[in-house]
Write an enzyme that holds these catalytic residues in place. Structure first.
Site, PDB file in Angstrom:
ATOM      1  N   LYS A   1      -2.394  -1.972  -3.260  1.00 16.37           N
ATOM      2  CA  LYS A   1      -3.408  -0.870  -2.654  1.00 16.37           C
ATOM      3  C   LYS A   1      -3.041   0.335  -2.770  1.00 16.37           C
ATOM      4  CE  LYS A   1      -5.834  -0.163   1.736  1.00 16.37           C
ATOM      5  NZ  LYS A   1      -6.739  -1.014   2.937  1.00 16.37           N
TER       6      LYS A   1
ATOM      7  N   GLU B   1       0.952  -1.137   0.194  1.00 15.76           N
ATOM      8  CA  GLU B   1       0.043   0.067  -0.069  1.00 15.76           C
ATOM      9  C   GLU B   1       1.096   1.389  -0.064  1.00 15.76           C
ATOM     10  OE1 GLU B   1      -2.806   0.430   3.353  1.00 15.76           O
ATOM     11  OE2 GLU B   1      -3.745   2.205   2.523  1.00 15.76           O
TER      12      GLU B   1
HETATM   13  P1  13P Z   1      -9.178   4.393   4.194  1.00 18.19           P
HETATM   14  O1  13P Z   1     -10.161   3.396   3.135  1.00 18.19           O
HETATM   15  O2  13P Z   1     -10.048   4.531   5.274  1.00 18.19           O
HETATM   16  O3  13P Z   1      -8.303   5.163   3.421  1.00 18.19           O
HETATM   17  O4  13P Z   1      -8.178   3.056   4.806  1.00 18.19           O
HETATM   18  C1  13P Z   1      -7.623   2.092   4.134  1.00 18.19           C
HETATM   19  C2  13P Z   1      -6.700   1.602   4.730  1.00 18.19           C
HETATM   20  O5  13P Z   1      -6.143   0.545   4.759  1.00 18.19           O
HETATM   21  C3  13P Z   1      -5.654   2.703   5.179  1.00 18.19           C
HETATM   22  O6  13P Z   1      -4.432   1.952   5.440  1.00 18.19           O
END
Ligand code: 13P
Length: 325
Positions: free
Chosen positions: A217, A175
């Site tokens: 992500k 991510e």
């Molecule tokens: P949000 O969808 O609230 O941005 O959170 C996703 C997430 O896992 C952030 O690390």
């Protein structure tokens, strides 16, 4: 098909997506207090129990990312959270980073920590029922940001995390979040997102991470939240897909977006618009936190009598996102 590839595909296929319920103790406590709930371990547990016991959740949710605290807690029925998720056909994930800290020599920028002891933690989480993991890097857009060193340091950490997860049998959710904060344009977000994701894949390849055994992500490509010029849903969908086409190898099975502070309905509309774009090599799905659970938390407010309505609020978002696919 390798075991990692099979897990990754399960996470992103059949119109399902991932629910991020892995807020750190600090973040979860702030969110509870905001709706008038005392921030105790028991209230965090109760709230997470409400989330995971939402009826029919497995029809739209393939995996739930848990925080370390929740991972070791039990539901009222005596099952641990990972055991319960397994019972209902949802994969259990674990957030393994230990948070974003100030990066030395880079004012205003952060580096995500948590590599120390990660091999042993991965082994332990896998033993307790995790099949996938998450690590979030944050990148800020500003006048002369992001810096090259912040992007490289974070991409390097993501790749080392991903390698350790795969070695221990967990699918890494990779991510790199380019934050929405700021007044930058859609084009600026597209440029930064493309370049950040390219750097991440350079590092993943350098570390010999198996690309068909990860889930990416990313943020959607949007204009800064303080920008006066807000793009249409189609513009966001096109800019996001263009950024991904220019940076993500086709061997990656799926891309699961974070919501990043977008209103829940907007995040869903953007996701739906991307599904209309032809010939994408990867599945495009959701890994939302706030855009899935925000309305449920607002509805619950710690009152037992609101629990059913709160679960319905989560169900509504989950079903809407599955339908968007
Ligand atoms: P949000 O969808 O609230 O941005 O959170 C996703 C997430 O896992 C952030 O690390």
């Amino acid at each position: 098909m390798s075991v990692l590839n099979k897990i990754a595909r399960t996470l992103v296929s059949n119109r399902r997506g991932i629910l991020a319920a892995d807020e750190s103790i600090g973040t979860m406590s702030t969110r509870l207090e905001k709706v008038g709930v005392e921030a105790t371990a028991e209230n965090r547990r109760l709230y997470r129990e409400l989330i995971v016991t939402t009826p029919q959740l497995a029809e739209s949710i393939s995996g739930i990312i848990l925080a370390d605290e929740t991972f070791h807690q039990k539901l009222s029925n005596g099952r641990t959270f990972p055991e319960y998720l397994h019972d209902i056909g949802i994969l259990a994930g674990i957030k393994v980073d230990t948070g974003a800290k100030a990066l030395a020599g880079a004012p205003g920028e952060k580096i995500t920590e948590g590599l120390d002891g990660l091999r042993e933690r991965v082994e332990e989480y896998a033993r307790l029922g995790a099949t996938f993991a998450k690590w979030r890097a944050v990148i800020t857009i500003g006048d002369s940001l992001p810096s090259k060193r912040a992007v490289h340091a974070n991409a390097h950490a993501l790749a080392r995390y991903a390698g350790l997860c795969q070695e221990g049998g967990l699918v890494p959710i990779v991510e790199p979040e380019v934050l929405m904060d700021g007044s930058h344009s859609l084009a600026k977000c597209q440029e930064v997102t493309t370049s950040v994701i390219r750097t991440v894949f350079d590092q993943l390849e350098l570390m010999q991470v198996q690309l068909d055994g990860i889930v990416l992500k990313p943020n959607m490509v949007v204009a800064g939240s303080e920008s006066a010029e807000q793009p249409s849903v189609e513009d966001v969908a096109n800019a996001t897909v263009e950024a991904l086409r220019a940076s993500v190898p086709p061997s990656v099975p799926g891309i699961a977006f974070l919501s990043g502070g977008q209103r829940p309905e907007v995040a869903t509309e953007n996701l739906a618009a991307m599904q209309n774009i032809d010939s994408l090599p990867w599945e495009l799905t959701y890994s939302f936190g706030r855009a899935l659970v925000g309305p449920a938390l607002e509805t619950w407010r710690g009152e037992t009598g609101n629990a059913t309505a709160a679960q319905e609020a989560l169900s509504e978002r989950a079903v809407a996102n599955a339908s968007a696919r």
